[in-house]
Design a protein around this motif. Structure first.
Motif, PDB file in Angstrom:
ATOM      1  N   ASP A 153       0.809  -1.214   0.000  1.00  0.00           N
ATOM      2  CA  ASP A 153       0.000   0.000   0.000  1.00  0.00           C
ATOM      3  C   ASP A 153       0.849   1.272   0.000  1.00  0.00           C
ATOM      4  O   ASP A 153       0.338   2.369   0.253  1.00  0.00           O
ATOM      5  N   SER A 154       2.121   1.136  -0.320  1.00  0.00           N
ATOM      6  CA  SER A 154       3.018   2.295  -0.299  1.00  0.00           C
ATOM      7  C   SER A 154       2.728   3.236  -1.466  1.00  0.00           C
ATOM      8  O   SER A 154       2.139   2.851  -2.483  1.00  0.00           O
ATOM      9  N   ILE A 155       3.166   4.465  -1.317  1.00  0.00           N
ATOM     10  CA  ILE A 155       3.003   5.461  -2.377  1.00  0.00           C
ATOM     11  C   ILE A 155       3.756   5.042  -3.634  1.00  0.00           C
ATOM     12  O   ILE A 155       3.265   5.193  -4.757  1.00  0.00           O
ATOM     13  N   GLY A 156       4.956   4.465  -3.451  1.00  0.00           N
ATOM     14  CA  GLY A 156       5.744   4.049  -4.600  1.00  0.00           C
ATOM     15  C   GLY A 156       5.039   3.007  -5.444  1.00  0.00           C
ATOM     16  O   GLY A 156       5.045   3.081  -6.684  1.00  0.00           O
ATOM     17  N   VAL A 157       4.416   2.033  -4.807  1.00  0.00           N
ATOM     18  CA  VAL A 157       3.676   1.001  -5.541  1.00  0.00           C
ATOM     19  C   VAL A 157       2.473   1.617  -6.246  1.00  0.00           C
ATOM     20  O   VAL A 157       2.185   1.319  -7.411  1.00  0.00           O
ATOM     21  N   ALA A 158       1.754   2.491  -5.560  1.00  0.00           N
ATOM     22  CA  ALA A 158       0.567   3.124  -6.153  1.00  0.00           C
ATOM     23  C   ALA A 158       0.940   3.955  -7.374  1.00  0.00           C
ATOM     24  O   ALA A 158       0.254   3.898  -8.411  1.00  0.00           O
ATOM     25  N   GLU A 159       2.014   4.728  -7.291  1.00  0.00           N
ATOM     26  CA  GLU A 159       2.440   5.545  -8.426  1.00  0.00           C
ATOM     27  C   GLU A 159       2.881   4.685  -9.596  1.00  0.00           C
ATOM     28  O   GLU A 159       2.546   4.967 -10.762  1.00  0.00           O
ATOM     29  N   PHE A 160       3.624   3.635  -9.304  1.00  0.00           N
ATOM     30  CA  PHE A 160       4.082   2.734 -10.358  1.00  0.00           C
ATOM     31  C   PHE A 160       2.902   2.063 -11.035  1.00  0.00           C
ATOM     32  O   PHE A 160       2.839   1.973 -12.269  1.00  0.00           O
ATOM     33  N   ARG A 161       1.946   1.584 -10.224  1.00  0.00           N
ATOM     34  CA  ARG A 161       0.776   0.898 -10.780  1.00  0.00           C
ATOM     35  C   ARG A 161      -0.037   1.837 -11.657  1.00  0.00           C
ATOM     36  O   ARG A 161      -0.481   1.458 -12.752  1.00  0.00           O
ATOM     37  N   GLU A 162      -0.233   3.046 -11.216  1.00  0.00           N
ATOM     38  CA  GLU A 162      -0.987   4.016 -12.003  1.00  0.00           C
ATOM     39  C   GLU A 162      -0.280   4.282 -13.337  1.00  0.00           C
ATOM     40  O   GLU A 162      -0.913   4.335 -14.394  1.00  0.00           O
ATOM     41  N   GLU A 176       2.596 -10.411  -7.425  1.00  0.00           N
ATOM     42  CA  GLU A 176       3.265  -9.852  -6.248  1.00  0.00           C
ATOM     43  C   GLU A 176       4.003 -10.952  -5.503  1.00  0.00           C
ATOM     44  O   GLU A 176       3.642 -12.135  -5.589  1.00  0.00           O
ATOM     45  N   PHE A 177       5.037 -10.557  -4.784  1.00  0.00           N
ATOM     46  CA  PHE A 177       5.757 -11.470  -3.900  1.00  0.00           C
ATOM     47  C   PHE A 177       6.641 -10.647  -2.983  1.00  0.00           C
ATOM     48  O   PHE A 177       6.850  -9.453  -3.192  1.00  0.00           O
ATOM     49  N   VAL A 178       7.155 -11.298  -1.953  1.00  0.00           N
ATOM     50  CA  VAL A 178       8.141 -10.685  -1.064  1.00  0.00           C
ATOM     51  C   VAL A 178       9.454 -11.400  -1.320  1.00  0.00           C
ATOM     52  O   VAL A 178       9.533 -12.634  -1.228  1.00  0.00           O
ATOM     53  N   ASP A 179      10.507 -10.636  -1.666  1.00  0.00           N
ATOM     54  CA  ASP A 179      11.761 -11.274  -2.058  1.00  0.00           C
ATOM     55  C   ASP A 179      12.596 -11.694  -0.852  1.00  0.00           C
ATOM     56  O   ASP A 179      12.182 -11.532   0.308  1.00  0.00           O
ATOM     57  N   SER A 180      13.765 -12.254  -1.123  1.00  0.00           N
ATOM     58  CA  SER A 180      14.609 -12.809  -0.072  1.00  0.00           C
ATOM     59  C   SER A 180      15.080 -11.755   0.920  1.00  0.00           C
ATOM     60  O   SER A 180      15.465 -12.080   2.052  1.00  0.00           O
ATOM     61  N   ALA A 181      15.044 -10.492   0.511  1.00  0.00           N
ATOM     62  CA  ALA A 181      15.479  -9.402   1.385  1.00  0.00           C
ATOM     63  C   ALA A 181      14.316  -8.761   2.129  1.00  0.00           C
ATOM     64  O   ALA A 181      14.513  -7.802   2.878  1.00  0.00           O
ATOM     65  N   GLY A 182      13.101  -9.266   1.912  1.00  0.00           N
ATOM     66  CA  GLY A 182      11.937  -8.719   2.590  1.00  0.00           C
ATOM     67  C   GLY A 182      11.265  -7.577   1.855  1.00  0.00           C
ATOM     68  O   GLY A 182      10.372  -6.926   2.403  1.00  0.00           O
ATOM     69  N   PHE A 183      11.652  -7.323   0.598  1.00  0.00           N
ATOM     70  CA  PHE A 183      11.051  -6.246  -0.177  1.00  0.00           C
ATOM     71  C   PHE A 183       9.772  -6.734  -0.861  1.00  0.00           C
ATOM     72  O   PHE A 183       9.792  -7.745  -1.580  1.00  0.00           O
ATOM     73  N   TYR A 184       8.670  -6.023  -0.631  1.00  0.00           N
ATOM     74  CA  TYR A 184       7.454  -6.305  -1.381  1.00  0.00           C
ATOM     75  C   TYR A 184       7.684  -5.877  -2.831  1.00  0.00           C
ATOM     76  O   TYR A 184       8.207  -4.791  -3.104  1.00  0.00           O
ATOM     77  N   THR A 185       7.310  -6.741  -3.768  1.00  0.00           N
ATOM     78  CA  THR A 185       7.509  -6.462  -5.198  1.00  0.00           C
ATOM     79  C   THR A 185       6.215  -6.705  -5.950  1.00  0.00           C
ATOM     80  O   THR A 185       5.560  -7.739  -5.761  1.00  0.00           O
ATOM     81  N   TRP A 186       5.859  -5.748  -6.797  1.00  0.00           N
ATOM     82  CA  TRP A 186       4.683  -5.909  -7.675  1.00  0.00           C
ATOM     83  C   TRP A 186       5.166  -5.777  -9.113  1.00  0.00           C
ATOM     84  O   TRP A 186       5.956  -4.882  -9.438  1.00  0.00           O
ATOM     85  N   ILE A 187       4.714  -6.698  -9.951  1.00  0.00           N
ATOM     86  CA  ILE A 187       5.218  -6.788 -11.323  1.00  0.00           C
ATOM     87  C   ILE A 187       4.073  -6.766 -12.320  1.00  0.00           C
ATOM     88  O   ILE A 187       3.031  -7.392 -12.112  1.00  0.00           O
ATOM     89  N   GLU A 223      -0.491 -14.199  -8.552  1.00  0.00           N
ATOM     90  CA  GLU A 223      -1.056 -13.256  -9.517  1.00  0.00           C
ATOM     91  C   GLU A 223      -2.040 -12.313  -8.843  1.00  0.00           C
ATOM     92  O   GLU A 223      -2.705 -12.653  -7.860  1.00  0.00           O
ATOM     93  N   THR A 224      -2.132 -11.111  -9.396  1.00  0.00           N
ATOM     94  CA  THR A 224      -3.097 -10.113  -8.931  1.00  0.00           C
ATOM     95  C   THR A 224      -3.828  -9.530 -10.134  1.00  0.00           C
ATOM     96  O   THR A 224      -3.483  -9.795 -11.289  1.00  0.00           O
ATOM     97  N   THR A 225      -4.811  -8.703  -9.858  1.00  0.00           N
ATOM     98  CA  THR A 225      -5.439  -7.902 -10.895  1.00  0.00           C
ATOM     99  C   THR A 225      -4.565  -6.687 -11.173  1.00  0.00           C
ATOM    100  O   THR A 225      -3.558  -6.465 -10.494  1.00  0.00           O
ATOM    101  N   HIS A 226      -4.963  -5.854 -12.122  1.00  0.00           N
ATOM    102  CA  HIS A 226      -4.196  -4.646 -12.437  1.00  0.00           C
ATOM    103  C   HIS A 226      -4.176  -3.664 -11.268  1.00  0.00           C
ATOM    104  O   HIS A 226      -3.284  -2.825 -11.164  1.00  0.00           O
ATOM    105  N   SER A 227      -5.136  -3.805 -10.353  1.00  0.00           N
ATOM    106  CA  SER A 227      -5.187  -2.912  -9.192  1.00  0.00           C
ATOM    107  C   SER A 227      -4.601  -3.537  -7.932  1.00  0.00           C
ATOM    108  O   SER A 227      -4.618  -2.928  -6.868  1.00  0.00           O
ATOM    109  N   GLY A 228      -4.090  -4.778  -8.047  1.00  0.00           N
ATOM    110  CA  GLY A 228      -3.407  -5.398  -6.926  1.00  0.00           C
ATOM    111  C   GLY A 228      -4.209  -6.385  -6.111  1.00  0.00           C
ATOM    112  O   GLY A 228      -3.701  -6.906  -5.108  1.00  0.00           O
ATOM    113  N   ASP A 229      -5.450  -6.678  -6.518  1.00  0.00           N
ATOM    114  CA  ASP A 229      -6.249  -7.659  -5.786  1.00  0.00           C
ATOM    115  C   ASP A 229      -5.736  -9.068  -6.102  1.00  0.00           C
ATOM    116  O   ASP A 229      -5.494  -9.407  -7.264  1.00  0.00           O
ATOM    117  N   THR A 230      -5.625  -9.902  -5.079  1.00  0.00           N
ATOM    118  CA  THR A 230      -5.032 -11.229  -5.231  1.00  0.00           C
ATOM    119  C   THR A 230      -5.964 -12.183  -5.972  1.00  0.00           C
ATOM    120  O   THR A 230      -7.177 -12.209  -5.742  1.00  0.00           O
TER     121      THR A 230
END
Length: 334
Positions: free
Chosen positions: A26-35, A54-65, A240-247
């Motif tokens: 729900d971070s601003i960075g993810v929202a801006e990228f998604r938009e 989406e996934f959480v990587d080995s370093a604990g970073f949430y990632t959306w692709i 997998e998620t939708t374009h808006s991030g829903d799982t």
């Protein structure tokens, strides 16, 4: 079980665009990228088909692709990625000063270096994008070596590589890089392999949740954490998620291997994959083939000039960053 293949005749561009952050989905960075990615991908020059994960990587970073597929002339992707809507975000100095990191991994391949396999001819996933006709049940299926047989180029090319995953450098997540481009690897083998598990019930759902999912996770962690032994540069296991991030009730893994042979060796002989494979076969036999779980994958072997890896403000363990035999900073290339 029967297998089906997408009838893809021309070249395909696979473009993975991602955002990573320690601040969560729900971070601003993810929202801006998604938009941004949704707006620019909706342009007439945008991809023929998109999927998201989406996934959480080995370093604990949430990632959306966002994964975009362009079928046909590669110039279409170039036109899109060099356009003003793309460049205004991607080239912005803000990409290098925010707490989020961004990356794109682009692979382009002719049809003869690509194979797809679906357990259901009605599936919409990956390169088939729901609009590509599917084959009748294929013969090159259900035996070790069938993956290579489905890649037409393998008939006159061993698809070998002189690269190595032993060239890994630091994987510190504390060090951040600015804008980094990484050279391609000869005959890089990439697999995206997934499952659609909507509507599973009863015994099938029990086996899937309690046995198959843990086995898949174990196998993907082995690939992710043992690059030298496995020959796997990078492995991401995603939902997998939708374009808006829903799982969604769909998962897949994307893995880059040094070569097709490295992928084959893991698939055919490593305990972490055989555990997955054998339990699925046992489930299918127990349920007498009446299963709702749908499986698919796509495998492509790309030449070095047809690969493009770019990382903006990403941590050191991201994607192909640990394997940069040749690294240079630059403004992004279209």
């Amino acid at each position: 079980m029967p297998g089906f293949s997408a009838k893809i005749d021309g070249p395909v561009t696979f473009a993975y665009y991602g955002v990573q952050t320690m601040e969560g989905k729900d971070s601003i960075g993810v929202a801006e990228f998604r938009e941004w990615i949704n707006a620019t991908s909706a342009l007439s020059s945008g991809p023929d088909y998109r999927e998201y994960a989406e996934f959480v990587d080995s370093a604990g970073f949430y990632t959306w692709i966002s994964i975009g597929y362009w079928r046909g002339d590669a110039q279409r992707f170039s036109d899109w990625s060099s356009g003003p809507k793309h460049q205004s975000f991607w080239e912005s100095p803000a990409r290098l000063t925010q707490t989020s990191g961004y990356f794109r991994e682009v692979l382009q391949t002719p049809a003869e270096r690509l194979e797809t396999l679906y357990s259901d001819a009605a599936m919409c996933a990956g390169a088939n994008g729901g609009t590509v006709p599917m084959s009748s049940p294929i013969q090159e299926h259900n035996y070790w070596g069938s993956m290579r047989d489905r890649i037409r180029a393998s008939g006159n090319d061993a698809l070998l590589s002189s690269s190595s995953a032993s060239a890994a450098r630091s994987t510190s997540t504390q060090e951040r890089h600015g804008r980094v481009l990484i050279s391609g690897k000869a005959n890089l083998a990439t697999i995206r392999s997934g499952e659609h598990y909507e509507g599973l019930i009863g015994r099938e759902k029990e086996i899937y949740d309690r046995e198959l999912v843990p086995s898949v996770v174990e196998g993907m962690l082995y690939l992710r954490d043992n690059p030298v032994e496995s020959g796997c540069y990078s492995c991401r296991h995603m939902t997998e998620t939708t374009h808006s991030g829903d799982t969604l009730e769909r998962k897949f893994a994307v893995a880059h291997f040094v070569s097709l042979r490295h992928l084959e060796v893991w698939s055919e002989s490593h305990p972490s994959h055989l555990k997955i494979f054998n339990r699925f076969i046992e489930m299918a036999q127990e349920l007498k083939g009446a299963i709702k779980l749908r499986l698919w994958h796509e495998v492509l072997v790309t030449e070095a000039p047809a690969q493009y890896f770019e990382y903006l403000n990403c941590h050191e363990a991201t994607g192909m960053l640990p394997y940069r035999e040749s690294v240079f900073s630059s403004s992004s290339r279209s």
